[in-house]
Design a protein around this motif. Structure first.
Motif, PDB file in Angstrom:
ATOM      1  N   VAL A 286     -10.852   6.260 -74.686  1.00  0.00           N
ATOM      2  CA  VAL A 286     -12.088   5.592 -75.082  1.00  0.00           C
ATOM      3  C   VAL A 286     -12.482   6.083 -76.473  1.00  0.00           C
ATOM      4  CG1 VAL A 286     -12.914   5.307 -72.702  1.00  0.00           C
ATOM      5  CG2 VAL A 286     -13.523   7.367 -73.992  1.00  0.00           C
ATOM      6  N   GLY A 287     -13.472   5.403 -77.066  1.00  0.00           N
ATOM      7  CA  GLY A 287     -13.838   5.729 -78.431  1.00  0.00           C
ATOM      8  C   GLY A 287     -15.126   6.494 -78.610  1.00  0.00           C
ATOM      9  N   SER A 288     -15.852   6.773 -77.508  1.00  0.00           N
ATOM     10  CA  SER A 288     -17.124   7.489 -77.654  1.00  0.00           C
ATOM     11  C   SER A 288     -17.471   8.192 -76.357  1.00  0.00           C
ATOM     12  CB  SER A 288     -18.247   6.512 -78.018  1.00  0.00           C
ATOM     13  OG  SER A 288     -18.534   5.657 -76.928  1.00  0.00           O
ATOM     14  N   GLU A 289     -18.428   9.109 -76.426  1.00  0.00           N
ATOM     15  CA  GLU A 289     -18.890   9.827 -75.246  1.00  0.00           C
ATOM     16  C   GLU A 289     -19.524   8.868 -74.245  1.00  0.00           C
ATOM     17  OE1 GLU A 289     -18.494  12.778 -74.244  1.00  0.00           O
ATOM     18  OE2 GLU A 289     -17.897  13.976 -75.991  1.00  0.00           O
ATOM     19  N   ALA A 290     -20.267   7.879 -74.757  1.00  0.00           N
ATOM     20  CA  ALA A 290     -20.898   6.908 -73.858  1.00  0.00           C
ATOM     21  C   ALA A 290     -19.836   6.132 -73.083  1.00  0.00           C
ATOM     22  CB  ALA A 290     -21.780   5.950 -74.655  1.00  0.00           C
ATOM     23  N   LYS A 291     -18.764   5.739 -73.779  1.00  0.00           N
ATOM     24  CA  LYS A 291     -17.693   5.016 -73.100  1.00  0.00           C
ATOM     25  C   LYS A 291     -16.916   5.939 -72.160  1.00  0.00           C
ATOM     26  CE  LYS A 291     -17.080   1.313 -76.466  1.00  0.00           C
ATOM     27  NZ  LYS A 291     -16.130   0.581 -77.354  1.00  0.00           N
ATOM     28  N   ALA A 292     -16.844   7.217 -72.495  1.00  0.00           N
ATOM     29  CA  ALA A 292     -16.191   8.180 -71.600  1.00  0.00           C
ATOM     30  C   ALA A 292     -16.912   8.228 -70.268  1.00  0.00           C
ATOM     31  CB  ALA A 292     -16.149   9.559 -72.247  1.00  0.00           C
ATOM     32  N   ARG A 293     -18.241   8.174 -70.307  1.00  0.00           N
ATOM     33  CA  ARG A 293     -19.006   8.206 -69.056  1.00  0.00           C
ATOM     34  C   ARG A 293     -18.740   6.955 -68.225  1.00  0.00           C
ATOM     35  NH1 ARG A 293     -22.661  10.705 -72.665  1.00  0.00           N
ATOM     36  NH2 ARG A 293     -23.709   8.743 -73.179  1.00  0.00           N
ATOM     37  N   VAL A 294     -18.548   5.818 -68.897  1.00  0.00           N
ATOM     38  CA  VAL A 294     -18.219   4.581 -68.178  1.00  0.00           C
ATOM     39  C   VAL A 294     -16.869   4.712 -67.490  1.00  0.00           C
ATOM     40  CG1 VAL A 294     -17.683   2.122 -68.447  1.00  0.00           C
ATOM     41  CG2 VAL A 294     -19.621   3.113 -69.689  1.00  0.00           C
ATOM     42  N   ALA A 295     -15.872   5.199 -68.224  1.00  0.00           N
ATOM     43  CA  ALA A 295     -14.531   5.363 -67.656  1.00  0.00           C
ATOM     44  C   ALA A 295     -14.540   6.341 -66.483  1.00  0.00           C
ATOM     45  CB  ALA A 295     -13.557   5.817 -68.733  1.00  0.00           C
ATOM     46  N   GLN A 296     -15.284   7.418 -66.627  1.00  0.00           N
ATOM     47  CA  GLN A 296     -15.373   8.403 -65.545  1.00  0.00           C
ATOM     48  C   GLN A 296     -16.040   7.794 -64.312  1.00  0.00           C
ATOM     49  OE1 GLN A 296     -17.491  11.339 -67.777  1.00  0.00           O
ATOM     50  NE2 GLN A 296     -15.640  12.413 -68.458  1.00  0.00           N
ATOM     51  N   ALA A 297     -17.063   6.974 -64.529  1.00  0.00           N
ATOM     52  CA  ALA A 297     -17.748   6.330 -63.409  1.00  0.00           C
ATOM     53  C   ALA A 297     -16.827   5.374 -62.663  1.00  0.00           C
ATOM     54  CB  ALA A 297     -18.991   5.598 -63.906  1.00  0.00           C
ATOM     55  N   CYS A 298     -15.836   4.837 -63.362  1.00  0.00           N
ATOM     56  CA  CYS A 298     -14.863   3.936 -62.728  1.00  0.00           C
ATOM     57  C   CYS A 298     -13.786   4.697 -61.969  1.00  0.00           C
ATOM     58  CB  CYS A 298     -14.208   3.036 -63.779  1.00  0.00           C
ATOM     59  SG  CYS A 298     -15.323   1.823 -64.509  1.00  0.00           S
ATOM     60  N   GLY A 299     -13.754   6.009 -62.127  1.00  0.00           N
ATOM     61  CA  GLY A 299     -12.819   6.822 -61.364  1.00  0.00           C
ATOM     62  C   GLY A 299     -11.656   7.396 -62.136  1.00  0.00           C
ATOM     63  N   ALA A 300     -11.645   7.263 -63.469  1.00  0.00           N
ATOM     64  CA  ALA A 300     -10.534   7.805 -64.257  1.00  0.00           C
ATOM     65  C   ALA A 300     -10.381   9.297 -64.001  1.00  0.00           C
ATOM     66  CB  ALA A 300     -10.763   7.548 -65.743  1.00  0.00           C
ATOM     67  N   ASP A 301      -9.141   9.735 -63.797  1.00  0.00           N
ATOM     68  CA  ASP A 301      -8.875  11.156 -63.556  1.00  0.00           C
ATOM     69  C   ASP A 301      -9.007  11.983 -64.826  1.00  0.00           C
ATOM     70  OD1 ASP A 301      -7.724  11.229 -60.641  1.00  0.00           O
ATOM     71  OD2 ASP A 301      -6.751   9.520 -61.607  1.00  0.00           O
ATOM     72  N   HIS A 302      -8.625  11.402 -65.951  1.00  0.00           N
ATOM     73  CA  HIS A 302      -8.686  12.080 -67.245  1.00  0.00           C
ATOM     74  C   HIS A 302      -9.159  11.071 -68.283  1.00  0.00           C
ATOM     75  CE1 HIS A 302      -6.210  15.299 -65.472  1.00  0.00           C
ATOM     76  NE2 HIS A 302      -5.482  14.320 -64.958  1.00  0.00           N
ATOM     77  N   VAL A 303     -10.083  11.477 -69.140  1.00  0.00           N
ATOM     78  CA  VAL A 303     -10.585  10.610 -70.202  1.00  0.00           C
ATOM     79  C   VAL A 303     -10.346  11.287 -71.541  1.00  0.00           C
ATOM     80  CG1 VAL A 303     -12.581   9.410 -71.143  1.00  0.00           C
ATOM     81  CG2 VAL A 303     -12.340   9.650 -68.658  1.00  0.00           C
TER      82      VAL A 303
END
Length: 324
Positions: A172-189
């Motif tokens: 991802v390109g930002s911390e905000a998008k990292a939180r979105v990816a993590q909320a979707c269940g990504a194991d590593h961002v």
């Protein structure tokens, strides 16, 4: 008379003009729909700029919509008028208040799925189904890389792959998008603008690499995606948000007996043997909550140009829809 967005010349977003058009009449094998919601996708940007010369000009762009069946063309027996359906079509014409679409490509929508969810999720959900089954069959033993993990397709791929038991690495390109990816269940961002995503992927996988890399970014990430592959790994390039991938020596694939695929969802939907299962998987995934796209921006159809500017900014984490 209905209104539509008409593109007369490839170029900037301002070339998308909202105007009155002739009412479309369904031909053999077609349906006319009263449109209730339209998905705006990066594919539409490629078409508008002329990167994809697949729309005859002047023409009405748009490949994804939800609407109510209004009229049947010759030889069409259903769905009946009044049925609410979603459709993804490579024949364009969806940026309109009324649209004609191939009857074979419409999918009746359950009442539990809203117009917005269907318009935001049909293309992305079908694309995810194709990526996870046809392009590469993901399972519990799979470790995968998904670029743009906070984007519309990226979120769905992440949730769906996790439901299949896979390990998901998301860039991802930002911390905000990292939180979105993590909320979707990504194991590593991985924040690819702050760290070398190739080095990070190799670190996460103990030097092995990933079984499959899903890359919709294109030019900026393609070479790195290849370098992330494990032996016998697969690179699936399904978009080019940063620009077209430059020519490269096919012998580069020999480094790990790698494979490269550049799939287009319309080719899979054109095959009835594939289309039916993809439709079934999509509905199942919607009912299971795997395809629950976040609508980041909803605009009137007349503001299609603004929707394209928002897509091109790559600042949104979620889908863009237009409302007639």
């Amino acid at each position: 008379m209905p209104n539509a967005i008409v593109l007369r010349e490839f170029g900037p977003a301002e070339n998308l003009v909202f105007e009155e058009v002739e009412r479309p009449e369904p031909g053999p094998g077609q349906l006319r729909l009263r449109v209730s919601a339209i998905g705006a996708n990066y594919h539409d940007v490629y078409v508008r700029t002329g990167l994809y010369r697949t729309l005859d000009l002047p023409g009405v762009p748009g490949i994804e919509l939800v609407g109510v069946v209004d009229a049947l063309g010759e030889g069409v027996t259903g769905p009946a008028p009044g049925t609410r359906v979603a459709c993804v079509t490579g024949r364009y014409g969806c940026y309109a208040e009324e649209a004609v679409v191939p009857a074979e490509l419409v999918l009746p929508m359950p009442d539990a799925i809203s117009d917005e969810a269907a318009a935001a999720g049909m293309l992305k959900g079908l694309t995810a189904a194709m990526l996870l089954t046809e392009a590469y069959r993901v399972g519990a033993e799979t470790t995968l890389l998904i670029h743009a993990g906070a984007g519309g397709v990226g979120q769905i791929v992440t949730r769906w792959a996790k439901a299949l038991g896979a390990t998901v690495i998301s860039t991802v390109g930002s911390e905000a998008k990292a939180r979105v990816a993590q909320a979707c269940g990504a194991d590593h961002v991985v924040l690819y603008r702050e760290e070398d995503f190739v080095a990070r992927v190799k670190e996460i996988t103990g030097g092995r690499g990933v079984d499959v890399a899903y890359d919709s970014v294109g030019k900026d990430t393609f070479a790195g995606s290849l370098d992330c592959l494990a032996p016998l790994g697969h690179l699936v390039n399904f978009g080019q948000a940063s620009g077209p991938v430059p020519p490269f020596e096919v012998s580069r694939l020999a480094a790990g007996s790698h494979t490269l695929l550049r799939p287009i969802i319309f080719h899979y939907l054109a095959d009835p043997a594939r289309r039916g299962p993809l439709f079934e998987m999509l509905l199942g995934a919607m009912e299971a909550g795997l395809v629950t796209p976040d609508v980041a921006l909803s605009l009137p159809l007349s503001e299609a140009a603004e929707a394209h500017r928002a897509l091109e900014s790559r600042a949104l984490a979620g889908a863009v829809i237009l409302r007639p």
